[in-house]
Design an enzyme around this catalytic site. Structure first.
Site, short mmCIF file in Angstrom:
data_model
loop_
_atom_site.label_atom_id
_atom_site.label_comp_id
_atom_site.label_asym_id
_atom_site.label_seq_id
_atom_site.Cartn_x
_atom_site.Cartn_y
_atom_site.Cartn_z
N ASP A 11 0.87 -1.17 0.00
CA ASP A 11 0.00 0.00 0.00
C ASP A 11 0.90 1.22 0.00
OD1 ASP A 11 -1.80 2.03 0.40
OD2 ASP A 11 -2.32 1.48 2.45
N LYS A 74 2.76 11.38 -3.52
CA LYS A 74 1.72 10.70 -4.29
C LYS A 74 0.85 11.69 -5.06
CE LYS A 74 -1.68 6.98 -3.53
NZ LYS A 74 -2.19 6.04 -2.50
N GLU A 179 -7.25 0.63 -4.44
CA GLU A 179 -7.17 0.52 -2.98
C GLU A 179 -8.48 0.04 -2.33
OE1 GLU A 179 -5.70 4.39 -2.07
OE2 GLU A 179 -3.68 3.94 -2.78
N ASP A 207 -12.95 4.90 1.60
CA ASP A 207 -11.51 4.90 1.83
C ASP A 207 -10.98 6.34 1.86
OD1 ASP A 207 -8.79 4.54 1.91
OD2 ASP A 207 -8.64 3.35 0.08
#
Length: 498
Positions: A11, A74, A179, A207
């Site tokens: 992850d 990211k 994810e 999420d």
């Protein structure tokens, strides 16, 4: 080390990252501890002047060294420097980001007295390499293969950038998995064998990570099939936005109390972000009620609700048809056996075992049917978007359409590829283009071009065009991170070895 390799699930998060693997002898997934025994690793990279630090050691010195500490990378992956939202982020970061070639963002980090330039893929690869080393230390074997998770709403370029980061870290990226889908695998693992589990359950994944937000609606069957019905989200919405709002509010209060503006002081701002402030000999603290917090961040909560409603609408499902809601992300905690910080890596590890050919029943029974998050299409004459693959189409998939000439005696046909939901291509994400020359002279509409879009299980696109009358063909492979050549990747590999 042993020559036998174990695939890992990673992850790669905005604020924290995690790595795990399936263990046959324990019949379960295990999360690998990293430095100081923590199960999650801060997604931070820093230079202390002599060494490049990654993870906990990088984060621990951020208040002393804010301008040489990189985080939130990211949000830079696969982005354009000119993106409005990226420019807003750059204003709040203390490390330096400049415009590189082809409008790519480049991170400038002072190291050993020299300003060094790093791509977002290079910084991400350092985090991945740290996780790879932690896995190797735990497994006492070389780690080569990995399943890496990405936000469901990542574009093609962002997915390609993630694959490049994996390559730079010395990993063979077996699969990219969304994810929330990985979290659904983790959720479903202990459900498949439950005799009371219904034949089918509709599960909504919420999420909320540090920098990204995803929603996904899935159907989980007792036989191990996970079918994604719809996805949604925002790759620029997460806990970091809450932090920024609260920091801005504290700066305003500090200015009102002390008549001093600390917004331009990097060290004071870094200290403020970790819950205290010391500036010019002044300590600062502030009590914020939940009501005040919700009022300051109301715009974000409204966006969450909007994405939830859009996902339900895309899946053609009513709220009362949702059986379970699974909360994933650092600020939530999933009940029972799954931890919010670890659930995504957990699911990725299980998929890695499946791809490796593991014969354990719970692994072997897993069937994953994912979807593409954004529509893909070509530019029509006049600038309109002609969609070939609508969003939420199950993948892998292949779609074809015929395009025709629009001018008399047209000699070439251009295929420009875009990703997004707007009617006008200029508002969508440009992925690439090619031209087929040598079209035979003919009236408008006579010559035809067969355009084929093919998406693999990673959600990555390949485009081809074939002139029907001559058979002439051309392919467009959306190259990693937009336009990275083999030379670029080799140069990056040399850089990350520093």
């Amino acid at each position: 080390m042993s020559s036998v390799t174990t695939p890992v699930g990673i992850d790669l998060g905005t604020t924290y990252s995690c790595v795990a693997a399936w263990f046959d002898q324990h019949d379960r997934v295990e999360i690998f501890p990293k430095e100081q025994g923590y199960m999650i690793t801060p997604s931070y990279v820093a230079s202390n002047g002599r060494d490049l630090l990654v993870g906990e050691s990088a984060k621990n010195q951020v208040t002393r060294n804010p301008t040489r500490t990189v985080f939130d990378v990211k949000r830079l992956m696969g982005s354009r420097f000119s993106d409005t939202r990226l420019q807003q982020d750059i204003q709040s970061w203390h490390f330096k980001v400049i415009k590189g070639s082809n409008d790519k963002p480049v991170i400038v980090l002072e190291h050993m007295g020299v300003d060094m330039e790093f791509s977002p893929e290079e910084i991400s690869s350092m985090i991945l390499k740290k996780l790879k080393e932690a896995a190797e230390a735990f497994l006492r074997t070389t780690v080569r293969d990995a399943v890496i998770t990405v936000p469901a709403y990542f574009s093609d370029k962002q997915r390609q950038a993630t694959k490049v980061a994996g390559t730079l870290a010395g990993l063979n990226v077996m699969r990219l998995i969304n994810e929330p889908t990985a979290a659904a695998i983790a959720y479903g693992l202990d459900k498949f064998s439950d005799p009371d589990h219904p034949n089918q359950k509709n599960v909504f994944i919420f999420d909320l990570g540090g920098g990204t937000f995803d929603v996904s609606l899935l159907t989980i069957s007792k036989d191990g099939t996970i079918r994604v019905k719809a996805v949604g989200g925002d790759t620029h919405l997460g806990g970091e936005d809450f932090d920024k709002t609260m920091v801005d509010y504290c700066v305003q209060v500090f200015k009102k109390r002390q008549n001093k503006d600390i917004s331009e002081n990097a060290r004071a701002m870094a200290r403020l972000k970790v819950a205290y402030c010391l500036y010019d000999g002044i300590d600062f603290s502030l009590k914020v009620t939940r009501v005040k917090f919700e009022k300051l961040n109301a715009c974000f909560f409204n966006k969450f609700i909007e994405h939830v409603e859009n996902c339900l609408r895309d899946a053609k499902m009513q709220k009362n048809n949702v059986d379970d809601i699974v909360l994933v992300g650092g600020s939530t905690r999933i009940p029972k056996n799954i931890k919010a910080d670890e659930a995504v890596a957990y699911g990725a590890a299980l998929l890695g075992a499946k791809l490796r050919g593991n014969n354990t029943k719970v692994v072997n029974d897993l069937i994953l049917l994912d979807v593409t998050p954004l529509s893909l299409g070509v530019k029509e004459y006049g600038g309109r978007m002609n969609v070939l693959i609508p969003r939420n189409t199950p993948i892998p998939t292949t779609m074809e359409k015929l395009a025709v000439t629009v001018f008399d005696n047209q000699v070439g046909m251009q295929v420009s590829v875009f990703q997004g939901e707007y009617d006008e291509v200029e508002d969508n994400i440009f992925l690439g283009e090619f031209i087929i020359h040598g079209v035979p002279p003919a009236p408008p509409g006579k010559e035809r071009l067969k355009v084929c879009f093919s998406i693999d299980a990673n959600g990555i696109l390949d485009v081809s065009g074939e002139l029907v009358s001559t058979g002439d063909k051309k392919n467009l492979v959306i190259t990693e991170s937009g336009s990275l050549s083999g030379y670029d990747i080799e140069r990056m590999l040399n850089t990350v070895e520093l």
